[in-house]
Write an enzyme that holds these catalytic residues in place. Structure first.
Site, mmCIF file in Angstrom:
data_model
loop_
_atom_site.group_PDB
_atom_site.id
_atom_site.type_symbol
_atom_site.label_atom_id
_atom_site.label_comp_id
_atom_site.label_asym_id
_atom_site.label_seq_id
_atom_site.Cartn_x
_atom_site.Cartn_y
_atom_site.Cartn_z
ATOM 1 N N GLU A 113 0.826 -1.196 0.000
ATOM 2 C CA GLU A 113 0.000 0.000 0.000
ATOM 3 C C GLU A 113 0.871 1.262 0.000
ATOM 4 O OE1 GLU A 113 -3.567 1.926 2.779
ATOM 5 O OE2 GLU A 113 -2.098 0.559 3.675
ATOM 6 N N CYS B 62 -5.545 -2.631 2.827
ATOM 7 C CA CYS B 62 -5.177 -2.609 4.241
ATOM 8 C C CYS B 62 -6.372 -2.793 5.187
ATOM 9 C CB CYS B 62 -4.388 -1.342 4.550
ATOM 10 S SG CYS B 62 -3.349 -1.502 6.032
ATOM 11 N N LYS C 93 -10.430 2.696 -1.419
ATOM 12 C CA LYS C 93 -10.491 2.074 -0.098
ATOM 13 C C LYS C 93 -11.779 2.440 0.626
ATOM 14 C CE LYS C 93 -7.458 1.534 3.972
ATOM 15 N NZ LYS C 93 -6.108 1.886 4.479
#
Length: 315
Positions: free
Chosen positions: A57, A167, A130
């Site tokens: 990431e 993540c 995200k």
């Protein structure tokens, strides 16, 4: 997502075997060096016949989210003008590899923690932004990123249909299940995770791995996770960045870790999977056959209350 984002006309059915790679690296404030090292590691993976290669990431820079500093917004790029995406589109095309590429995206006045899915011909199949944005000591992402507005996605690449979370997404079983329902055959999670600056005795490494091993088990799907390692430097001595613990890994469809990196050091993990065998195994388990979507209404609200979604109240 439009059909063209997932599959272009003329695509052939991918072959049964697919070779995936997880790349682990450290990052510094020499931004060009980060890109150069990332490309070297992608090339190493391709030399080992990897077809889908995952970088960590936000690998283009140190993990700036450990502090709130408006100057870091200058790191953001629009997709169409991103030098990072452009560079790795060329790499993907040359090496004929798929790159789920994490980058800091600017879109109008909004900023996102995003992933461009670059196919093996260098074309961008689409974006994932995200969905789950953390906010805590050492991981202050809400200062920088708006919650993603793309929803979860599965991209039909040259070699397999893949889903990708970023993540904090990897801790949520709903994310993994949504990508599977959209057709994903393998799940990829670029990551930046390490120590907890507010509690130096905490070590989340094993729980981090187990969360994704659980996704693999309950969806009968391989999982690929790429992390950074080391402790990055900031000008302000009061900033306490995490000590990133590496430990990138690949699981098989049972949740067993089949490739594992150390806590320190660059690494390229490569593993092959048979897509036909994965599909047959998934059907045999019956996880998707026996689902009861009509009973999952509490998942559609923050409180678990059907009233929040217009349903009947209990009692």
């Amino acid at each position: 997502m439009t059909s063209s984002e997932q599959s272009r006309a003329g695509d052939t059915v991918p072959r049964s075997e697919v070779r995936v790679a997880a790349v682990q690296m450290s990052c510094s404030w020499d931004l060009d060096a980060n890109l150069e090292r990332a490309e070297q590691l992608v090339r190493e993976a391709a030399d080992r016949d990897a077809q889908i290669v995952l970088l960590p990431e936000l690998f283009q820079s140190p993990y700036f989210c450990c502090e709130q500093n408006p100057r870091y917004f200058e790191l953001a790029e629009e997709l169409a003008d991103s030098r990072v995406v452009a560079r790795f589109r060329r790499v993907a095309r040359e090496l004929e590899v798929v790159l789920p590429l994490s980058f800091f995206e600017r879109a109008g006045q909004a900023h996102f923690n995003s992933l461009a899915m670059i196919d093996a011909d260098g074309e961008v199949l689409g974006l994932y932004r995200k969905s789950h944005i953390p906010d805590g000591p050492g991981y202050q992402e809400k200062f920088y990123f708006a919650p993603g507005d793309t929803g979860f996605r599965a991209f039909r690449t040259r070699y397999a249909t893949v889903g990708a979370g970023i993540c904090w997404d990897q801790w949520y079983p709903e994310s993994a299940r949504a990508m599977m329902l959209l057709g994903a055959e393998i799940l990829f999670y670029p990551t930046a995770i390490g120590s907890e600056p507010a509690d130096e005795s905490a070590d989340t490494r094993d729980g981090w791995q187990r969360a994704m091993q659980g996704h693999a088990t309950s969806n009968a799907v391989p999982v690929v996770a790429s992390n950074r390692y080391g402790q990055e430097r900031f000008d302000d001595p009061s900033v306490r960045p995490p000590l990133f613990y590496g430990s990138s890994f690949i699981t098989d469809e049972t949740g067993a870790i089949v490739e594992l990196a150390e806590r320190e050091g660059d690494a390229v993990l490569v593993h092959a999977f048979d897509r036909v065998a994965l599909r047959e195994n998934r059907a045999t388990w019956g996880f998707f056959r026996d689902r009861r979507p009509n009973l999952y209404e509490p998942l559609a609200s923050l409180t678990g209350s059907p009233a929040a979604t217009g349903g009947r109240q209990a009692g």
